[in-house]
Design a protein around this motif. Sequence first.
Motif, PDB file in Angstrom:
ATOM      1  N   PHE A  22     -14.404  -7.344  42.957  1.00  0.00           N
ATOM      2  CA  PHE A  22     -14.052  -7.140  44.363  1.00  0.00           C
ATOM      3  C   PHE A  22     -12.868  -6.199  44.466  1.00  0.00           C
ATOM      4  O   PHE A  22     -12.033  -6.132  43.565  1.00  0.00           O
ATOM      5  CB  PHE A  22     -13.570  -8.446  45.010  1.00  0.00           C
ATOM      6  N   ARG A  23     -12.751  -5.525  45.621  1.00  0.00           N
ATOM      7  CA  ARG A  23     -11.541  -4.766  45.991  1.00  0.00           C
ATOM      8  C   ARG A  23     -11.310  -5.015  47.475  1.00  0.00           C
ATOM      9  O   ARG A  23     -12.238  -4.962  48.272  1.00  0.00           O
ATOM     10  CB  ARG A  23     -11.731  -3.278  45.741  1.00  0.00           C
ATOM     11  N   PHE A  24     -10.049  -5.301  47.828  1.00  0.00           N
ATOM     12  CA  PHE A  24      -9.715  -5.504  49.235  1.00  0.00           C
ATOM     13  C   PHE A  24      -8.230  -5.281  49.449  1.00  0.00           C
ATOM     14  O   PHE A  24      -7.451  -5.234  48.497  1.00  0.00           O
ATOM     15  CB  PHE A  24     -10.107  -6.912  49.703  1.00  0.00           C
ATOM     16  N   ALA A  25      -7.845  -5.135  50.711  1.00  0.00           N
ATOM     17  CA  ALA A  25      -6.433  -5.062  51.098  1.00  0.00           C
ATOM     18  C   ALA A  25      -6.089  -6.362  51.818  1.00  0.00           C
ATOM     19  O   ALA A  25      -6.842  -6.818  52.681  1.00  0.00           O
ATOM     20  CB  ALA A  25      -6.177  -3.866  51.999  1.00  0.00           C
ATOM     21  N   ALA A  26      -4.964  -6.951  51.445  1.00  0.00           N
ATOM     22  CA  ALA A  26      -4.530  -8.215  52.056  1.00  0.00           C
ATOM     23  C   ALA A  26      -3.935  -7.947  53.429  1.00  0.00           C
ATOM     24  O   ALA A  26      -3.162  -7.009  53.604  1.00  0.00           O
ATOM     25  CB  ALA A  26      -3.502  -8.903  51.162  1.00  0.00           C
ATOM     26  N   GLY A  27      -4.287  -8.789  54.393  1.00  0.00           N
ATOM     27  CA  GLY A  27      -3.778  -8.642  55.749  1.00  0.00           C
ATOM     28  C   GLY A  27      -2.496  -9.419  56.003  1.00  0.00           C
ATOM     29  O   GLY A  27      -1.950  -9.374  57.098  1.00  0.00           O
ATOM     30  N   GLY A  28      -1.993 -10.125  55.007  1.00  0.00           N
ATOM     31  CA  GLY A  28      -0.758 -10.901  55.166  1.00  0.00           C
ATOM     32  C   GLY A  28      -0.302 -11.413  53.815  1.00  0.00           C
ATOM     33  O   GLY A  28      -1.010 -11.302  52.814  1.00  0.00           O
ATOM     34  N   ALA A  29       0.910 -11.959  53.780  1.00  0.00           N
ATOM     35  CA  ALA A  29       1.445 -12.526  52.540  1.00  0.00           C
ATOM     36  C   ALA A  29       0.756 -13.862  52.264  1.00  0.00           C
ATOM     37  O   ALA A  29       0.592 -14.685  53.154  1.00  0.00           O
ATOM     38  CB  ALA A  29       2.948 -12.726  52.662  1.00  0.00           C
ATOM     39  N   THR A  30       0.328 -14.057  51.034  1.00  0.00           N
ATOM     40  CA  THR A  30      -0.381 -15.272  50.673  1.00  0.00           C
ATOM     41  C   THR A  30      -0.418 -15.426  49.158  1.00  0.00           C
ATOM     42  O   THR A  30       0.090 -14.587  48.424  1.00  0.00           O
ATOM     43  CB  THR A  30      -1.829 -15.255  51.237  1.00  0.00           C
ATOM     44  N   LEU A  31      -1.027 -16.501  48.715  1.00  0.00           N
ATOM     45  CA  LEU A  31      -1.314 -16.715  47.302  1.00  0.00           C
ATOM     46  C   LEU A  31      -2.825 -16.659  47.108  1.00  0.00           C
ATOM     47  O   LEU A  31      -3.581 -17.076  47.986  1.00  0.00           O
ATOM     48  CB  LEU A  31      -0.784 -18.073  46.839  1.00  0.00           C
ATOM     49  N   MET A  32      -3.255 -16.157  45.958  1.00  0.00           N
ATOM     50  CA  MET A  32      -4.674 -16.004  45.680  1.00  0.00           C
ATOM     51  C   MET A  32      -5.005 -16.733  44.382  1.00  0.00           C
ATOM     52  O   MET A  32      -4.253 -16.667  43.416  1.00  0.00           O
ATOM     53  CB  MET A  32      -5.003 -14.523  45.527  1.00  0.00           C
ATOM     54  N   THR A  33      -6.126 -17.427  44.374  1.00  0.00           N
ATOM     55  CA  THR A  33      -6.619 -18.036  43.140  1.00  0.00           C
ATOM     56  C   THR A  33      -8.012 -17.486  42.842  1.00  0.00           C
ATOM     57  O   THR A  33      -8.706 -17.002  43.743  1.00  0.00           O
ATOM     58  CB  THR A  33      -6.688 -19.574  43.246  1.00  0.00           C
TER      59      THR A  33
END
Length: 133
Positions: free
Chosen positions: A91-102
């Motif tokens: 996958f490739r994407f741009a994050a729309g906000g600050a977060t954590l990813m698992t």
Amino acid sequence: MSPGVLPLKTPIAVNPGDLVDILVWLSGNQRGRLPDTVTLSFMLVGPIPITGFERLVNGINVPWGGSTPRFPGPYVEWEFSPSDAFRSLGFRFAAGGATLMTLRLKNSGFANIGAILDDVSVTVRPLESSPSL
């Protein structure tokens, strides 16, 4: 990769506008048995929108069809014939906000035979160094 789930133990921090690439190299089991189904999924903590979402197969964007995925996070399944060669998937994407990813990889294979996992990479590029999507 034996049947079961392989989770990412430590979440990865992403910030607004970060460009995220999640890539795995997988092949068929090479043992002449039944096919394997591998699921790659990622979760974002909180209702964070993502933009410029791409599904990558050997570096090429493969259209999803339908709307851009949102929280809790998309997944994709691939089926591998036993003789399938290695390929890069992700996958490739741009994050729309600050977060954590698992992240999580799940192999639905048979007995102790499964698809072959060679590499997993996650790249997070800050907004200022990310090319526009």
